[in-house]
Scaffold this motif. Structure first.
Motif, PDB file in Angstrom:
ATOM      1  N   ALA A  69       8.013   3.468  -3.587  1.00  0.00           N
ATOM      2  CA  ALA A  69       6.844   3.286  -2.729  1.00  0.00           C
ATOM      3  C   ALA A  69       7.290   2.778  -1.366  1.00  0.00           C
ATOM      4  O   ALA A  69       7.104   1.614  -1.006  1.00  0.00           O
ATOM      5  CB  ALA A  69       5.850   2.334  -3.373  1.00  0.00           C
ATOM      6  N   ASP A  71       7.526   3.782   2.909  1.00  0.00           N
ATOM      7  CA  ASP A  71       6.985   4.581   4.003  1.00  0.00           C
ATOM      8  C   ASP A  71       7.970   5.684   4.368  1.00  0.00           C
ATOM      9  O   ASP A  71       9.125   5.425   4.715  1.00  0.00           O
ATOM     10  CB  ASP A  71       6.725   3.665   5.208  1.00  0.00           C
ATOM     11  CG  ASP A  71       5.964   4.373   6.313  1.00  0.00           C
ATOM     12  OD1 ASP A  71       5.590   5.535   6.140  1.00  0.00           O
ATOM     13  OD2 ASP A  71       5.734   3.732   7.363  1.00  0.00           O
ATOM     14  N   LYS A  87       2.733  -2.098  -3.939  1.00  0.00           N
ATOM     15  CA  LYS A  87       3.383  -1.408  -2.815  1.00  0.00           C
ATOM     16  C   LYS A  87       2.776  -0.024  -2.603  1.00  0.00           C
ATOM     17  O   LYS A  87       2.581   0.410  -1.465  1.00  0.00           O
ATOM     18  CB  LYS A  87       4.883  -1.298  -3.063  1.00  0.00           C
ATOM     19  CG  LYS A  87       5.615  -2.636  -3.081  1.00  0.00           C
ATOM     20  CD  LYS A  87       7.096  -2.444  -3.375  1.00  0.00           C
ATOM     21  CE  LYS A  87       7.819  -3.790  -3.433  1.00  0.00           C
ATOM     22  NZ  LYS A  87       9.256  -3.627  -3.793  1.00  0.00           N
ATOM     23  N   ASP A  90      -0.593  -0.337  -1.015  1.00  0.00           N
ATOM     24  CA  ASP A  90      -0.464  -0.651   0.408  1.00  0.00           C
ATOM     25  C   ASP A  90      -0.257   0.618   1.223  1.00  0.00           C
ATOM     26  O   ASP A  90      -0.856   0.781   2.297  1.00  0.00           O
ATOM     27  CB  ASP A  90       0.702  -1.614   0.628  1.00  0.00           C
ATOM     28  CG  ASP A  90       0.895  -1.972   2.091  1.00  0.00           C
ATOM     29  OD1 ASP A  90      -0.003  -2.606   2.675  1.00  0.00           O
ATOM     30  OD2 ASP A  90       1.944  -1.598   2.664  1.00  0.00           O
ATOM     31  N   LEU A  91       0.581   1.526   0.742  1.00  0.00           N
ATOM     32  CA  LEU A  91       0.807   2.795   1.448  1.00  0.00           C
ATOM     33  C   LEU A  91      -0.483   3.613   1.514  1.00  0.00           C
ATOM     34  O   LEU A  91      -0.795   4.226   2.538  1.00  0.00           O
ATOM     35  CB  LEU A  91       1.897   3.602   0.746  1.00  0.00           C
ATOM     36  CG  LEU A  91       3.319   3.037   0.773  1.00  0.00           C
ATOM     37  CD1 LEU A  91       4.268   3.955  -0.007  1.00  0.00           C
ATOM     38  CD2 LEU A  91       3.822   2.869   2.204  1.00  0.00           C
ATOM     39  N   LYS A  96      -0.453   5.804   4.931  1.00  0.00           N
ATOM     40  CA  LYS A  96       0.937   6.227   5.124  1.00  0.00           C
ATOM     41  C   LYS A  96       1.254   7.487   4.323  1.00  0.00           C
ATOM     42  O   LYS A  96       2.344   8.051   4.466  1.00  0.00           O
ATOM     43  CB  LYS A  96       1.892   5.101   4.732  1.00  0.00           C
ATOM     44  CG  LYS A  96       1.790   3.872   5.633  1.00  0.00           C
ATOM     45  CD  LYS A  96       2.166   4.210   7.060  1.00  0.00           C
ATOM     46  CE  LYS A  96       2.135   2.992   7.961  1.00  0.00           C
ATOM     47  NZ  LYS A  96       2.517   3.323   9.356  1.00  0.00           N
TER      48      LYS A  96
END
Length: 522
Positions: A69, A71, A87, A90-91, A96
């Motif tokens: 995970a 970016d 994680k 969050d992306l 992202k």
């Protein structure tokens, strides 16, 4: 079949490749391979822009999909749940990558659909929810909404609406087994679940993709009993041996190997620890009163998976009902928490997709599910709330066809503190976030669809019980010690129908020995 090091395998994965993953929560992850992908990306920038497809959640919060995970490493994901993948969430939340959330059971069935070389499959599962293209189409962030890609379409067949879930490309599928013999046959005898391993391998082959299997042991040809071969050798392209199984091939998050979870050891029920008294256990005590002898039951993640099984065991109900979990487990006592999906003393462990066949076709008698938000129409949200994108998992697959749905949740959350004394409930500190709202942020369970099909729906909290009618929610029970206006109606964003036969919840549920028991929920 060829043995290969994980570090060498990574060099064969092209940028933009389509990767399918199997696993369930913290179980069944190919951590050796995923770690190698991470290391290569951090060192060289490749492979990058991978497109990931998976059914169940793929981590216990630290392993699995969380390793990759990053970016730029992933450009697109189609999956069912990211509740234990901070994680990855969050992306998704920061746009992202493109994120599409579809029901877990439909994704397990897509593997079979693709194994048959078909473009997709039809089902009513998801109608009226955020997966329905007339609502959100399963597009889980702004980047997905802007992409123009539609993973689901509405079709009408003989006057009835269905959803059409589209097949996806697979260049590589990562599968985990226990052992491989010299012919490439794979066993899963130490794994806690069967999952969708065979159909995933067949789906990859049908599309010209490669099947990669991570194992712990290499055996002599013919060592695996034919009935225990999960994947025949002719489907396997590469095998990666886990060099550090205590880290990268753990059976379950809590153990490298525990025979209780693979069905190799049964323990007396009295050997299982009892749950301490808490708000969650109190809710579970009320919820199990909805059980009927002989019922086939599904337990969802959260309060249901954590407490319904243990409470039923304490009350001597296990031999009168049948518990199932969407992962394929039948019977036993669920482990819960970050090991949701497995059980001690299971009677059977089916493959993942077959469990959903029963859920979709027959509809289990009762399902117990959690709830993050509930609105005046009986809609329930568990997939996206407060900016947190967790996904639906198997929630939609189970609740839509189930004969009866029992939602288990605290009345508010965020600092809720209560106490019980002399069979009465006292609110010491109210939660800061209401759960009964005018409109849910996302529809994961459609109250309108349930009402049209006359489904029995119950909403159980520590202080109140509601049922669903075509006119909306009806308040049917309140806890002893609770004030109707101050502790319930004042804290709801809408006014429910108050039953003229409003009852007190059974005081015996609030007794746990002498004195006061303080309970906190964060």
């Amino acid at each position: 079949m060829e043995f290969i090091q994980a570090s060498d395998l990574v060099h064969q994965i092209s940028d933009g490749g389509h990767i399918a993953l199997t696993g369930f929560g913290g179980m069944g992850q190919c951590d050796s391979i995923l770690k190698a992908i991470r290391e290569s990306f951090l060192a060289t920038g490749h492979p990058k822009d991978l497109r990931i497809f998976h059914a169940a959640g793929q981590s216990d919060g630290t392993n699995g999909l969380e390793y990759i995970a990053l970016d730029g490493l992933i450009s697109k994901v189609i999956g069912g749940h990211w509740g234990l993948l901070p994680k990855m969430r969050d992306l998704i939340e920061r746009d992202k990558l493109e994120a599409y959330c579809l029901p877990q059971g439909q994704l397990t069935h897509l593997f079979r659909t693709m194994a048959n070389g078909l473009p997709g499959h039809f089902t009513p599962i998801g109608l009226g929810t955020f997966v329905d293209p007339r609502v959100e189409g399963g597009k889980f962030n702004e980047r997905a909404k802007a992409s123009g890609y539609n993973p689901v379409e509405v079709v009408n067949i003989m006057g009835t609406d269905y959803l059409f879930y589209k097949s996806v490309a697979i260049d590589y599928v990562f599968i985990r087994g226990t052992s491989v013999d010299e012919a490439g046959n794979i066993s899963v005898n130490e794994e806690p679940l069967k999952l969708e391993l065979l159909s995933a391998a067949q789906a990859a082959k049908a599309q010209g993709g490669k099947v990669i299997v991570q194992v712990k042991h290499v055996l002599k040809r013919g060592s695996i009993h034919p009935k225990e071969v999960a994947i025949p050798g002719y489907l396997v392209d590469y095998v990666v041996i886990a060099e550090h199984p205590e880290l990268d091939h753990r059976q379950v998050p809590s153990a490298v190997f525990d025979p209780r979870y693979s069905g190799d050891l049964r323990v007396p029920e009295q050997a299982m620890p009892k749950l301490p008294f808490s708000v969650r256990k109190l809710i579970g005590r009320r919820a199990v009163k909805e059980l009927k002898e002989g019922a086939v039951i599904n337990l969802g993640i959260g309060i249901p998976g954590d407490v319904i099984g243990p409470v039923s065991a304490e009350e001597g109900l296990l031999n009168k009902i049948v518990f199932t979990i969407e992962s394929g487990v039948v019977g036993g006592v669920p482990a819960g928490k970050n090991q949701f999906g497995i059980a001690v003393n299971a009677d059977a462990i089916l493959d993942h997709a077959s469990q959903f066949d029963h859920y979709h076709g027959c509809g289990i008698d009762i399902t117990f599910m959690g709830a993050a938000q509930i609105d005046e129409r009986g809609n329930v949200n568990v997939s996206q709330f407060g900016g947190r994108k967790t996904g639906c998992g198997g929630f939609i697959d189970v609740t839509q066809p189930a004969k009866k749905v029992v939602f288990c949740t605290t009345f508010t959350n965020g600092g809720l503190e209560v106490a019980v004394e002399d069979g009465k409930l006292h609110i010491l500190k109210e939660g800061v976030h209401p759960k009964f709202v005018r409109h849910v942020e996302q529809i994961t369970f459609s109250g309108s669809y349930a009402g049209l099909h006359d489904k029995e729906v119950v909403y159980v909290t520590e202080r109140a019980v509601f049922v669903l009618s075509r006119e909306g929610l009806i308040l049917t029970e309140i806890a002893p010690g609770i004030n109707l206006q101050d502790d319930i109606l004042r804290l709801m964003d809408f006014t429910p129908i108050v039953s003229p036969d409003l009852k007190l919840m059974d005081e015996s549920m609030f007794v746990n020995g002498a004195g006061t028991t303080l309970m906190e929920v964060t």
